[in-house]
Design a protein around this motif. Structure first.
Motif, PDB file in Angstrom:
ATOM      1  N   GLY A 244      88.440  23.473  58.354  1.00 53.87           N
ATOM      2  CA  GLY A 244      88.131  24.741  58.991  1.00 53.87           C
ATOM      3  C   GLY A 244      88.557  24.708  60.449  1.00 53.87           C
ATOM      4  N   VAL A 245      89.230  25.767  60.893  1.00 52.21           N
ATOM      5  CA  VAL A 245      89.714  25.838  62.268  1.00 52.21           C
ATOM      6  C   VAL A 245      88.858  26.787  63.095  1.00 52.21           C
ATOM      7  CG1 VAL A 245      91.667  26.481  63.736  1.00 52.21           C
ATOM      8  CG2 VAL A 245      92.069  25.281  61.560  1.00 52.21           C
ATOM      9  N   ALA A 246      88.690  28.010  62.601  1.00 48.37           N
ATOM     10  CA  ALA A 246      87.937  29.011  63.359  1.00 48.37           C
ATOM     11  C   ALA A 246      87.485  30.125  62.435  1.00 48.37           C
ATOM     12  CB  ALA A 246      88.799  29.586  64.480  1.00 48.37           C
ATOM     13  N   THR A 247      86.359  30.726  62.763  1.00 45.50           N
ATOM     14  CA  THR A 247      85.881  31.901  62.045  1.00 45.50           C
ATOM     15  C   THR A 247      85.405  32.943  63.048  1.00 45.50           C
ATOM     16  OG1 THR A 247      83.681  30.907  61.802  1.00 45.50           O
ATOM     17  CG2 THR A 247      85.186  30.709  59.927  1.00 45.50           C
ATOM     18  N   ILE A 248      85.412  34.195  62.605  1.00 42.65           N
ATOM     19  CA  ILE A 248      84.977  35.292  63.455  1.00 42.65           C
ATOM     20  C   ILE A 248      84.167  36.271  62.626  1.00 42.65           C
ATOM     21  CG2 ILE A 248      87.162  36.532  63.036  1.00 42.65           C
ATOM     22  CD1 ILE A 248      86.860  37.683  65.899  1.00 42.65           C
TER      23      ILE A 248
ATOM     24  N   TYR B  29      98.722  26.528  57.830  1.00 49.62           N
ATOM     25  CA  TYR B  29      97.556  27.302  58.230  1.00 49.62           C
ATOM     26  C   TYR B  29      97.343  28.462  57.258  1.00 49.62           C
ATOM     27  CZ  TYR B  29      97.158  24.772  62.609  1.00 49.62           C
ATOM     28  OH  TYR B  29      96.950  23.793  63.543  1.00 49.62           O
ATOM     29  N   TYR B  30      96.086  28.649  56.877  1.00 46.00           N
ATOM     30  CA  TYR B  30      95.714  29.676  55.923  1.00 46.00           C
ATOM     31  C   TYR B  30      94.629  30.570  56.524  1.00 46.00           C
ATOM     32  CZ  TYR B  30      97.827  26.453  52.535  1.00 46.00           C
ATOM     33  OH  TYR B  30      98.685  25.613  51.851  1.00 46.00           O
ATOM     34  N   CYS B  31      94.721  31.865  56.260  1.00 46.06           N
ATOM     35  CA  CYS B  31      93.620  32.757  56.606  1.00 46.06           C
ATOM     36  C   CYS B  31      92.792  32.999  55.347  1.00 46.06           C
ATOM     37  CB  CYS B  31      94.122  34.068  57.195  1.00 46.06           C
ATOM     38  SG  CYS B  31      95.224  35.006  56.140  1.00 46.06           S
ATOM     39  N   ALA B  32      91.536  33.392  55.548  1.00 46.42           N
ATOM     40  CA  ALA B  32      90.627  33.517  54.426  1.00 46.42           C
ATOM     41  C   ALA B  32      89.605  34.616  54.671  1.00 46.42           C
ATOM     42  CB  ALA B  32      89.904  32.194  54.186  1.00 46.42           C
ATOM     43  N   ALA B  33      89.161  35.206  53.558  1.00 47.32           N
ATOM     44  CA  ALA B  33      88.124  36.231  53.610  1.00 47.32           C
ATOM     45  C   ALA B  33      87.124  35.968  52.492  1.00 47.32           C
ATOM     46  CB  ALA B  33      88.754  37.615  53.456  1.00 47.32           C
ATOM     47  N   PRO B  34      85.866  36.308  52.715  1.00 45.52           N
ATOM     48  CA  PRO B  34      84.849  36.012  51.707  1.00 45.52           C
ATOM     49  C   PRO B  34      84.838  37.021  50.567  1.00 45.52           C
ATOM     50  CG  PRO B  34      83.843  37.108  53.564  1.00 45.52           C
ATOM     51  CD  PRO B  34      85.292  36.917  53.921  1.00 45.52           C
TER      52      PRO B  34
ATOM     53  N   LEU C 166      85.634  36.279  58.768  1.00 44.67           N
ATOM     54  CA  LEU C 166      87.017  35.954  58.426  1.00 44.67           C
ATOM     55  C   LEU C 166      87.404  34.656  59.124  1.00 44.67           C
ATOM     56  CD1 LEU C 166      88.501  39.530  58.926  1.00 44.67           C
ATOM     57  CD2 LEU C 166      87.549  38.531  56.833  1.00 44.67           C
ATOM     58  N   GLY C 167      88.333  33.915  58.509  1.00 43.61           N
ATOM     59  CA  GLY C 167      88.599  32.609  59.093  1.00 43.61           C
ATOM     60  C   GLY C 167      90.017  32.107  58.959  1.00 43.61           C
ATOM     61  N   TRP C 168      90.284  31.032  59.694  1.00 40.59           N
ATOM     62  CA  TRP C 168      91.523  30.273  59.619  1.00 40.59           C
ATOM     63  C   TRP C 168      91.199  28.835  59.247  1.00 40.59           C
ATOM     64  CZ3 TRP C 168      96.393  32.115  59.795  1.00 40.59           C
ATOM     65  CH2 TRP C 168      96.608  33.374  60.348  1.00 40.59           C
TER      66      TRP C 168
END
Length: 132
Positions: free
Chosen positions: A48-52, A95-100, A35-37
């Motif tokens: 891209g800012v960060a992913t976890i 800022y946006y969050c994202a999921a694959p 998941l990411g921001w």
């Protein structure tokens, strides 16, 4: 239907902090998902800012935010967080969050490349404005 909803944006002075939240709905089995921001300013490409990688200690950060931002995931709340400290005017963006996609293999967080093309589901965005 998968839905991501961000909150927590706002206006802050340089040096201040904000915490963004992103609630995931109808997204089954976040374990081992990346998941990411991301963020974007008008006229510029998405960054891209960060992913976890959920369920691990694996995180990736853009060089511009390393040491200042922290991404985390709360399983109980199904929520992604982005803690932003020591904010700078250059952090001003939406800022946006994202999921694959559910069928994608993201177990290595896409090699840490922080690319928006790896993600299918996006929130509507939350504005962060940092004044000098």
């Amino acid at each position: 239907q998968v839905q991501l909803v961000e909150s927590g944006g706002g206006q802050v002075q340089a040096g201040g902090s904000l915490r963004l939240s992103c609630l995931l709905s109808e997204y089954p089995n976040t374990y081992n998902r990346c998941l990411g921001w991301f963020r974007q300013t008008p006229g510029n490409e998405r960054e891209g800012v960060a992913t976890i990688l959920v369920g691990s200690h694996i995180t990736y950060y853009a060089d511009s935010v390393k040491g200042r931002f922290t991404i985390s995931f709360d399983n109980a709340r199904n929520t992604i967080y982005l803690q932003m400290n020591s904010l700078e005017p250059e952090d001003t963006a939406k800022y946006y969050c994202a999921a694959p996609a559910l069928w994608s293999s993201s177990s290595d967080c896409f090699g840490g490349r922080l690319a928006g093309d790896d993600f299918l589901y996006w929130g509507q965005g939350t504005q962060v404005t940092v004044s000098s």
